[in-house]
Enzyme design. Structure first.
Site, mmCIF file in Angstrom:
data_model
loop_
_atom_site.group_PDB
_atom_site.id
_atom_site.type_symbol
_atom_site.label_atom_id
_atom_site.label_comp_id
_atom_site.label_asym_id
_atom_site.label_seq_id
_atom_site.Cartn_x
_atom_site.Cartn_y
_atom_site.Cartn_z
ATOM 1 N N LYS A 145 1.072 -1.482 -0.015
ATOM 2 C CA LYS A 145 0.083 0.031 -0.424
ATOM 3 C C LYS A 145 1.228 1.341 -0.119
ATOM 4 O O LYS A 145 1.924 1.057 0.238
ATOM 5 C CB LYS A 145 -1.360 0.073 1.531
ATOM 6 C CG LYS A 145 -2.261 1.311 1.534
ATOM 7 C CD LYS A 145 -2.624 0.937 2.402
ATOM 8 C CE LYS A 145 -3.718 1.949 2.798
ATOM 9 N NZ LYS A 145 -4.473 1.658 3.394
ATOM 10 N N SER A 190 -9.300 -0.947 7.251
ATOM 11 C CA SER A 190 -9.468 -1.178 6.266
ATOM 12 C C SER A 190 -8.606 -1.906 5.653
ATOM 13 O O SER A 190 -7.820 -1.826 4.631
ATOM 14 C CB SER A 190 -8.183 0.164 5.994
ATOM 15 O OG SER A 190 -8.942 1.211 5.740
ATOM 16 N N SER A 237 -9.780 1.690 3.405
ATOM 17 C CA SER A 237 -9.090 2.037 1.798
ATOM 18 C C SER A 237 -8.012 1.550 1.594
ATOM 19 O O SER A 237 -7.277 2.053 0.826
ATOM 20 C CB SER A 237 -8.298 3.162 3.158
ATOM 21 O OG SER A 237 -7.551 2.440 4.221
HETATM 22 N N1 GLN Z 1 -13.125 3.529 6.691
HETATM 23 C C1 GLN Z 1 -12.276 3.814 8.237
HETATM 24 C C2 GLN Z 1 -11.945 5.411 7.837
HETATM 25 O O1 GLN Z 1 -12.521 6.201 7.048
HETATM 26 C C3 GLN Z 1 -10.657 3.150 8.545
HETATM 27 C C4 GLN Z 1 -9.954 3.928 7.244
HETATM 28 C C5 GLN Z 1 -8.978 2.308 7.906
HETATM 29 O O2 GLN Z 1 -8.801 1.949 8.170
HETATM 30 N N2 GLN Z 1 -7.539 3.733 7.825
HETATM 31 O O3 GLN Z 1 -11.053 6.306 8.732
#
Ligand code: GLN
Length: 480
Positions: free
Chosen positions: A79, A178, A154
């Site tokens: 990532k 994420s 994400s």
């Molecule tokens: N969907 C969550 C957010 O928008 C988690 C994101 C993540 O785990 N980086 O913060």
């Protein structure tokens, strides 16, 4: 070579036994990416020179008859929130669109030290903020199982790359779900280890008390291998734990008979899609059939998890993202007159809408007058959420839940409704807040053939039990 059936062991063995070369293997992955990633959008940057140099090292070792390290010759990708020396690292943001780090993150360095070949950097929501990958400043990622749908976020690129056979395994990060949610949406395995298990050195910070690095893979064994490789104390990260890392792979086949598995009613309430519910319930039944004892538990503060998460995470993000000011690195706006003009315009032009929303929310909850009402309160509720888990883990060895209340949704479906998007994290944010490990493992599909994920949560530093249960699930699903 059929890339879709490769796993860590078969890829490594093929290179070790000279059935193919690491160079040829890497070439086949780049061809596949060239052909198919135009549609999917999983990669932001390819690092072919670096990959070929590592492939060459592995080929020489194999040619000399030396035993390859555990990930020797295995094509992987990471990532784009993990720094890679001399390879552009953007965090999915325009503000870091031209950032070339001078050093490697520990997780990437450990993967490469174990022989892995990094193909490139994977798309994600900007600064890992999002649940659909639509917040990437570059382009969205599409779900390989149905390109009209999101891959989750994400770490959407990390999940999609594995699902579309564009890497054998990948790394992602999980702050509020994420890793697990995109794994669930794309039908692959995604593991978030305990907070502190994997060094965050070189991980671009979103919310430092919640950020975790972990693997995506096609099977639980590969996830175990990668986790074992990247886990363990790192002097460069003071929050990394000095706790021995078990041989997760060796523990996978220990019987699960007699393990107590908790089912929390709060995770099976309103808003849970009926097809997801029945797939998850069926998976739990199967665990019972192989000898696990299923025990009802309660996590009474679960309903406060989303607001708590979105206060703590935005507060930390507002502080972490203060460093993007155009002074030291990354994007700087043009034609500036004053210093304050530079700060304002760099940040206005460099950040996307969701990141700005979070910075504003976070600044607000930390401001004098609101700190006690929001931030401090959220920290207290975070403690209660953690205690919920600690109490439940007195009675059970693991907790099983759906990973996400629904299967993958359509691109654009929630893009203009941040609240609906935040609610999609309902089953995942709790583990980040408590710092416990969790995995998502595929457990079926909907009538529309969309993957469904089973989430397994464990005690602090007990990734071994989580992996073992996920492996048992995968074995029983295969046998069925
Ligand atoms: N969907 C969550 C957010 O928008 C988690 C994101 C993540 O785990 N980086 O913060």
């Amino acid at each position: 070579m059929d890339l879709s059936t490769l796993n860590v062991d078969t890829a490594r063995e093929a290179v070790q036994l000279r059935k193919t070369t690491a160079m040829a293997l890497v070439e086949s992955f780049y061809e596949k990416i060239q052909k198919e990633d135009g549609l999917i959008g999983a990669y932001l940057t390819l690092c072919k020179e670096r990959a070929m140099a590592q492939a060459d090292r592995m080929d020489r070792m194999a040619a000399e008859g030396k035993t390859l390290p555990p990930l020797g010759g295995v094509p992987v990708a990471v990532k784009d929130v993990m720094c890679t020396a001399e390879v552009r690292t953007t965090a999915g943001s325009k503000v870091l669109g031209n950032f070339i780090p001078p050093y490697d993150s520990t997780a990437v360095a450990r993967l490469e030290a174990a022989g892995a070949i990094v193909l490139g950097k994977l798309n994600c929501d900007e600064f890992a903020m999002g649940s659909s990958n639509e917040n990437s400043a570059f382009h969205p990622v599409r779900n390989p199982r149905d390109p009209s749908r999101v891959p989750g976020g994400s770490s959407g690129g990390s999940a999609a790359a594995v699902a579309a056979d564009m890497a054998v395994v990948t790394l992602g990060s999980d702050t509020g779900g994420s890793i697990r949610q995109p794994a669930s949406f794309c039908g692959v395995v995604g593991m978030m280890p305990t907070y502190g298990r994997v060094s965050r050195y070189g991980l671009i910070a979103f919310a430092s008390s919640l950020d975790h690095i972990g693997p995506f893979a096609r099977n639980v064994k590969d996830a175990a291998t990668v986790l074992r490789t990247i886990a363990g104390r790192d002097p460069m990260d003071a929050t990394s734990a000095d706790i021995p890392v078990p041989d997760y792979v060796a523990e996978l086949d220990k019987p699960v008979r007699g393990l107590r598995v908790g089912m929390a009613k709060e995770y099976f309430g309103d808003g849970l899609d009926t097809e997801v519910r029945s797939a998850v319930e069926a998976a739990i039944q199967k665990l019972a059939q192989v000898g696990c004892e299923v025990i009802p538990v309660s996590l009474p503060h679960t309903e406060y998890a989303i607001p708590t998460y979105y206060i703590v995470a935005t507060a930390e993000a507002s502080s972490n993202l203060a460093r993007y000011d155009g002074v030291r690195y990354g994007y700087r706006a043009k034609n500036l007159r004053t210093l304050s003009d530079m700060y304002r315009r760099t940040r206005d032009e460099g950040f996307g809408a969701e990141v700005k929303r979070r910075i504003m929310l976070g600044t607000y909850v930390l401001s004098a007058g609101y700190y006690d009402a929001y931030y401090l309160k959220a920290q207290k509720v975070r403690t209660l959420l953690t205690r919920d888990f600690e109490e439940a883990f007195q009675k059970v060895d693991a907790i099983v839940t759906p990973t996400s209340p629904t299967a993958a949704f359509k691109l654009g479906e929630k893009a203009n409704d941040p609240l609906a998007m935040y609610l999609a994290d309902i089953y995942t944010v709790t583990a980040d807040l408590a710092g416990i490990p969790g995995i998502s493992v595929p457990c079926g599909e909907t009538r529309e053939k969309l993957p469904i994920g089973l989430q397994i949560l464990g005690r602090h530093f007990d990734e071994a039990t989580v992996l073992r249960l996920a492996h048992a699930h995968q074995q029983s699903a295969r046998a069925a």
